[in-house]
Design an enzyme around this catalytic site. Sequence first.
Site, PDB file in Angstrom:
ATOM      1  N   HIS A   1       0.853  -1.195   0.000  1.00 20.19           N
ATOM      2  CA  HIS A   1       0.000   0.000   0.000  1.00 20.19           C
ATOM      3  C   HIS A   1       0.884   1.238   0.000  1.00 20.19           C
ATOM      4  O   HIS A   1       1.824   1.326   0.780  1.00 20.19           O
ATOM      5  CB  HIS A   1      -0.893   0.035   1.248  1.00 20.19           C
ATOM      6  CG  HIS A   1      -2.059  -0.900   1.161  1.00 20.19           C
ATOM      7  ND1 HIS A   1      -3.146  -0.794   1.983  1.00 20.19           N
ATOM      8  CD2 HIS A   1      -2.303  -1.951   0.343  1.00 20.19           C
ATOM      9  CE1 HIS A   1      -4.024  -1.751   1.672  1.00 20.19           C
ATOM     10  NE2 HIS A   1      -3.525  -2.464   0.686  1.00 20.19           N
TER      11      HIS A   1
ATOM     12  N   TYR B   1      -8.949   5.520   7.874  1.00 16.93           N
ATOM     13  CA  TYR B   1      -9.012   5.918   9.277  1.00 16.93           C
ATOM     14  C   TYR B   1     -10.033   7.053   9.336  1.00 16.93           C
ATOM     15  O   TYR B   1      -9.811   8.104   8.717  1.00 16.93           O
ATOM     16  CB  TYR B   1      -7.664   6.440   9.768  1.00 16.93           C
ATOM     17  CG  TYR B   1      -6.608   5.367   9.955  1.00 16.93           C
ATOM     18  CD1 TYR B   1      -5.921   4.832   8.868  1.00 16.93           C
ATOM     19  CD2 TYR B   1      -6.287   4.902  11.236  1.00 16.93           C
ATOM     20  CE1 TYR B   1      -4.941   3.858   9.056  1.00 16.93           C
ATOM     21  CE2 TYR B   1      -5.306   3.931  11.424  1.00 16.93           C
ATOM     22  CZ  TYR B   1      -4.643   3.420  10.336  1.00 16.93           C
ATOM     23  OH  TYR B   1      -3.676   2.458  10.509  1.00 16.93           O
TER      24      TYR B   1
ATOM     25  N   PRO C   1      -3.470   0.224  19.206  1.00 17.53           N
ATOM     26  CA  PRO C   1      -3.320  -0.300  17.844  1.00 17.53           C
ATOM     27  C   PRO C   1      -3.355   0.743  16.725  1.00 17.53           C
ATOM     28  O   PRO C   1      -2.970   0.426  15.602  1.00 17.53           O
ATOM     29  CB  PRO C   1      -4.490  -1.277  17.708  1.00 17.53           C
ATOM     30  CG  PRO C   1      -5.481  -0.861  18.742  1.00 17.53           C
ATOM     31  CD  PRO C   1      -4.701  -0.242  19.851  1.00 17.53           C
TER      32      PRO C   1
ATOM     33  N   LYS D   1       1.725  -0.193  15.236  1.00 15.60           N
ATOM     34  CA  LYS D   1       3.158  -0.204  15.536  1.00 15.60           C
ATOM     35  C   LYS D   1       3.629  -1.409  16.347  1.00 15.60           C
ATOM     36  O   LYS D   1       4.829  -1.673  16.428  1.00 15.60           O
ATOM     37  CB  LYS D   1       3.535   1.080  16.300  1.00 15.60           C
ATOM     38  CG  LYS D   1       3.529   2.310  15.432  1.00 15.60           C
ATOM     39  CD  LYS D   1       4.593   2.213  14.364  1.00 15.60           C
ATOM     40  CE  LYS D   1       4.469   3.308  13.322  1.00 15.60           C
ATOM     41  NZ  LYS D   1       5.010   2.944  12.025  1.00 15.60           N
TER      42      LYS D   1
ATOM     43  N   TYR E   1       4.397   6.588   9.922  1.00 15.78           N
ATOM     44  CA  TYR E   1       3.582   5.412   9.615  1.00 15.78           C
ATOM     45  C   TYR E   1       4.412   4.389   8.840  1.00 15.78           C
ATOM     46  O   TYR E   1       4.433   3.198   9.165  1.00 15.78           O
ATOM     47  CB  TYR E   1       2.337   5.825   8.814  1.00 15.78           C
ATOM     48  CG  TYR E   1       1.239   4.794   8.811  1.00 15.78           C
ATOM     49  CD1 TYR E   1       1.405   3.572   8.160  1.00 15.78           C
ATOM     50  CD2 TYR E   1       0.025   5.029   9.464  1.00 15.78           C
ATOM     51  CE1 TYR E   1       0.392   2.620   8.160  1.00 15.78           C
ATOM     52  CE2 TYR E   1      -0.990   4.078   9.471  1.00 15.78           C
ATOM     53  CZ  TYR E   1      -0.794   2.873   8.814  1.00 15.78           C
ATOM     54  OH  TYR E   1      -1.793   1.927   8.822  1.00 15.78           O
TER      55      TYR E   1
HETATM   56  C1  PHB Z   1      -5.332  -4.214  11.248  1.00 17.61           C
HETATM   57  O1  PHB Z   1      -5.410  -4.516  10.050  1.00 17.61           O
HETATM   58  O2  PHB Z   1      -5.653  -5.015  12.135  1.00 17.61           O
HETATM   59  C2  PHB Z   1      -4.869  -2.871  11.636  1.00 17.61           C
HETATM   60  C3  PHB Z   1      -4.411  -2.005  10.660  1.00 17.61           C
HETATM   61  C4  PHB Z   1      -4.006  -0.739  11.000  1.00 17.61           C
HETATM   62  C5  PHB Z   1      -4.071  -0.325  12.319  1.00 17.61           C
HETATM   63  C6  PHB Z   1      -4.513  -1.185  13.298  1.00 17.61           C
HETATM   64  C7  PHB Z   1      -4.925  -2.472  12.958  1.00 17.61           C
HETATM   65  O3  PHB Z   1      -3.701   0.936  12.628  1.00 17.61           O
END
Ligand code: PHB
Length: 396
Positions: A77, A206, A299, A303, A389
């Site tokens: 990505h 997000y 989460p 990270k 990120y």
């Molecule tokens: C996930 O795919 O579980 C996931 C992805 C990004 C995040 C947290 C969890 O920031």
Amino acid sequence: MTTTVIPTEVAIVGAGPSGLLLAHLLAARGVASVVVEARSEEYVGSRIRAGILEHSTVDLLRRAGLGDRIAEVGDEHRGIYLQWPGERHHIDFQEHVGRSVWVYGQTEVQKDLVAAAHARGQEIHYEAADVAVHDVTSDRPAVTFTGADGTSYRLEARVLVGCDGSFGPSRAAVPDDVRQTWERVYPYSWLGVLADVAPSTDELIYAWHPDGFAMHSMRSASVSRLYLQVPNGTDVDTWSDDRIWDALATRLGHGENGWSLEPGPITEKSVLPMRSFVQTPMRHGNLFLAGDAAHIVPPTGAKGLNLAVADVGVLAPALAELVRGGDSRLADAYSDTALRRVWRCTHFSWWMTTMLHTAGDPFDAQLQLSQLRWVASSAAGAAGLAENYAGLDIGS
Ligand code: PHB
Ligand code: APR
């Protein structure tokens, strides 16, 4: 009762990603290790965790010979979408920092590590009980445990590494007058679901929303991973599948700007509390801590696994030098080196979390929206998010 003594160079407590990757990297340097794990191989391999690998994580795994399946089934990505009601913006990491991330679940990383451990004949004691660490400031520290067969074992090593996550015994083996801990408990949790439906997005979304944060992630072309902010203490049974899809549709903006969310059968749901935690130092005598044993991040920003990989990426060469009786400088620097990245990621995941979750204060909500607009519209703002990120270099 007789005790079977097993001599080794490095004794590792915990066979999660930190422990197994450390054993792998040590083996590549000719250093012997034995791993002790409280759970079964199946249990450890089936835990559902986050699924984003940073650029540096993928690099390290490739160099360690663990990159084949990432290339085959992982999905590269180049950025993420940040959104709030009525607006969705793509933050392009490639454009801003020339790096991308990979969607590849921790469950898959664990499978690759287990396969590699089997292939090289790694000694791992699963389903160990009464695991305890001893004499950590001596030259012959030890791990004792009762094996799955009821035998009492004592691993005698040159160094011990606690890779035993947030509930293991290693962290507490650092005396209270030596260790320092920092903690932030957030006033919300995540309800996470896995669904057998193709993702409704090409890259992760997000979403800030007055009802609470929502996120659209994925595991494959046919499996979606979605999250909703919920109050702490939420009982998962109060969230029917319909209620979940309705909330996701609202918060993710179904119907806005021609976008729609495709619902599907939910195969797993659970509530995850969120906290930040750091324990320092990450070394005490001949006990080293790595991964969740030393730090927990919320989460948001994914990270946790990446930090665990970075820790052992720094630790493996340091221990190889140390056990060979050579230069101890890398091992002496381990805690400080690892903690620089730990605190950077602790800040980044706190920042992402507090920017995106609503906590009921209207003034805070205006600040969040202002910050989101700035990140989405300013090259400097977007580059800051992108750099953190996609991840910093390991050991930097
Ligand atoms: C996930 O795919 O579980 C996931 C992805 C990004 C995040 C947290 C969890 O920031
Ligand atoms: N004895 C032996 N093993 C133990 C003990 C014990 N007393 N207590 C816990 N363990 C094991 C756990 O069963 C687990 O398999 O230690 C392992 C720790 O693994 P993880 O929790 O996965 O931690 P780590 O390997 O550091 O990986 C960090 O996991 O929690 C996520 O977000 C985090 O993705 C990150 C990654």
